[in-house]
Design an enzyme around this catalytic site. Structure first.
Site, PDB file in Angstrom:
ATOM      1  N   LYS A  36       6.089  -5.206  -8.768  1.00 19.87           N
ATOM      2  CA  LYS A  36       7.204  -6.131  -8.554  1.00 19.87           C
ATOM      3  C   LYS A  36       6.918  -7.006  -7.326  1.00 19.87           C
ATOM      4  CE  LYS A  36       9.401  -2.370  -6.027  1.00 19.87           C
ATOM      5  NZ  LYS A  36      10.366  -1.273  -6.074  1.00 19.87           N
ATOM      6  N   ARG A 134      22.095   4.203  -5.115  1.00 20.19           N
ATOM      7  CA  ARG A 134      21.808   2.828  -5.516  1.00 20.19           C
ATOM      8  C   ARG A 134      22.045   2.778  -7.021  1.00 20.19           C
ATOM      9  NH1 ARG A 134      15.957   0.257  -3.982  1.00 20.19           N
ATOM     10  NH2 ARG A 134      15.366   1.450  -5.813  1.00 20.19           N
ATOM     11  N   TYR A 263       7.625 -24.546  21.179  1.00 24.92           N
ATOM     12  CA  TYR A 263       9.070 -24.789  21.211  1.00 24.92           C
ATOM     13  C   TYR A 263       9.771 -23.878  22.218  1.00 24.92           C
ATOM     14  CZ  TYR A 263       8.491 -27.398  16.861  1.00 24.92           C
ATOM     15  OH  TYR A 263       8.109 -28.306  15.923  1.00 24.92           O
ATOM     16  N   MET A 309       6.650 -23.025  12.632  1.00 23.32           N
ATOM     17  CA  MET A 309       6.662 -22.883  11.169  1.00 23.32           C
ATOM     18  C   MET A 309       5.251 -22.705  10.603  1.00 23.32           C
ATOM     19  SD  MET A 309       8.310 -25.387   8.295  1.00 23.32           S
ATOM     20  CE  MET A 309       9.899 -25.480   9.086  1.00 23.32           C
TER      21      MET A 309
HETATM   22  C1  LIG Z   1       9.598  -0.172  -5.789  1.00 30.33           C
HETATM   23  C2  LIG Z   1       9.843   1.090  -6.531  1.00 30.33           C
HETATM   24  C3  LIG Z   1       8.825   2.061  -6.645  1.00 30.33           C
HETATM   25  C4  LIG Z   1       7.502   1.969  -5.928  1.00 30.33           C
HETATM   26  O1  LIG Z   1       7.656   2.417  -4.596  1.00 30.33           O
HETATM   27  P1  LIG Z   1       6.412   2.629  -3.613  1.00 30.33           P
HETATM   28  O2  LIG Z   1       7.007   3.308  -2.444  1.00 30.33           O
HETATM   29  O3  LIG Z   1       5.870   1.276  -3.317  1.00 30.33           O
HETATM   30  O4  LIG Z   1       5.410   3.478  -4.321  1.00 30.33           O
HETATM   31  C5  LIG Z   1       9.085   3.145  -7.453  1.00 30.33           C
HETATM   32  N1  LIG Z   1      10.256   3.288  -8.090  1.00 30.33           N
HETATM   33  C6  LIG Z   1      11.263   2.399  -7.977  1.00 30.33           C
HETATM   34  C7  LIG Z   1      12.544   2.625  -8.697  1.00 30.33           C
HETATM   35  C8  LIG Z   1      11.093   1.271  -7.194  1.00 30.33           C
HETATM   36  O5  LIG Z   1      12.091   0.398  -7.069  1.00 30.33           O
END
Ligand SMILES: *Cc1c(COP(=O)(O)O)cnc(C)c1O
Length: 372
Positions: A36, A134, A263, A309
């Protein structure tokens, strides 16, 4: 390959392959490559491909559109979306053979309706909240849901999973508690004959520090990249960081005493000082906070003045050989000095994940050891 860039990221895909192999061997469990957020800034497609080459069998994404991007690029392994998908995207998920996460009965019903209308089953994994607070159904509710949907045709329940809040603090005690809730839930599922084919729970730190959490699949992101999940949960030493962030020194000049730098003039020279410019700024993901360092000529060189920046000023008095064009390392190794994402996270008061996820799109990604 990098001659034309003033700053760039180098990602060594052999290291990702090697880290995935280490995860497969040490856990003895199939691996879902969680890619992701553009593979935590490393490039989702390149990371997914390298992970698959090394034996990962699943890809995990946060959003359906991330999954479709991988499908369009030809990734043909199993894919699970870990976050929320609006019900009007069910046809997309089915057509692209993407499994979705279900954690709410109302939404699940909407999915089932849509899948029914499409005349095809949607593959889903049911998420259970065992203490993360969550996404996830409470265990009782998940049990009732799974018991009731055994013969629903529109949803093919392929997996059930949970997620840990503090697996990266192995001493915290809460992962054991979450595991106990999950184990009890799985026992009850088993007793009603409703245990899906794939049970999973562990992220990287869960997979490394809690063998009892490995079940049928581990969902790993940060460990594949060779980055410590947390100071309390370092990776074994054989894991190697895949990413380096480099730049070329873009200016060098000597300024007289009492000269303001950048800056706000947050830094004022004391004596004649040699001041360099690194063409990297907060728009690239380099934070505008005091106390930063970079590597030049194999030495740690302090950042002076406010990060802008696109540019960052450094003091070059300790590295007189540096000249315009000299290599600057922001993350990675130079000579025998290393600045890790974890070290920067500590300096910025955040976690290693946020450091690499913050690397801007405009930074060119250069891949080493791409497969032919
Ligand atoms: C992002 C995520 C992972 C991966 O986590 P890492 O600590 O990077 O291995 C696994 N499960 C869920 C539900 C996640 O959101």
């Amino acid at each position: 390959m990098t001659e034309g860039f003033s700053t760039w990221l180098e990602i060594d895909l052999d290291r990702i392959r090697n880290n995935v192999q280490l995860l497969l061997e040490s856990s003895g469990t199939p691996v879902m490559a969680v890619v992701k957020a553009d593979g935590y800034g490393h490039g989702a497609l390149a990371v997914a491909r390298a992970a698959m080459e090394a034996g990962a069998t699943w890809c995990g994404l946060a959003r359906l559109d991330e999954a479709l991007q991988l499908r369009r690029a030809g990734i043909n392994r199993r894919i699970l979306v870990l976050g929320y998908t609006p019900p009007n995207r069910i046809e997309d998920a089915i057509a692209n053979n993407v499994a979705l996460t279900v954690y709410d009965r109302g939404v699940a019903l909407a999915y089932a309706q849509r899948a029914g209308e499409a005349g095809q089953a949607l593959r889903v994994h049911v998420k259970v909240d065992t203490g993360m607070g969550r996404l996830g159904m409470p265990a009782e509710e998940a049990l009732a849901f799974l018991a009731g949907s055994q013969d629903a045709e529109a949803l093919e329940i392929e997996g059930v999973f949970t997620h840990f809040a503090r697996a990266d603090e192995p001493g915290a005690g809460t992962t054991e508690q979450q595991l106990a809730v999950f184990d009890r839930f799985l026992d009850e599922l088993e007793s009603i004959g409703a245990r899906p084919a794939i049970v999973h729970a562990a992220n990287s730190s869960g997979a490394l520090y809690f063998p009892a959490a490995r079940f049928d699949l581990v969902r790993t992101g940060i460990a594949m990249l060779g980055i410590d999940p947390a100071p309390e949960a370092p990776l074994p030493p054989e894991f190697r960081a895949a990413l380096s962030w480099k730049a070329r020194l873009s200016s060098k000049k000597t300024l007289p005493p009492q000269h303001g730098i950048s800056y706000g003039h947050a830094y004022i020279t004391q004596t004649d000082e040699c001041i360099g410019v690194v063409p990297v700024g907060y728009a690239d993901g380099f934070r505008r906070v005091p106390g930063n360092y970079v590597l030049i000529e194999g030495r740690r060189v302090p950042v002076v003045g406010n990060v802008a920046m696109d540019q960052t000023m450094v003091r070059l008095d300790s590295v007189p050989q540096a000249e315009i064009g000299s290599e600057v390392v922001i993350i990675g190794r130079q000579g025998d000095q290393v600045i890790s994402a974890q070290e920067i996270a500590r300096q910025w008061g955040t976690i290693s994940y946020e450091v690499v996820c913050g690397l801007a799109d405009r930074l060119p990604r250069v891949y080493l050891n791409e497969s032919k």
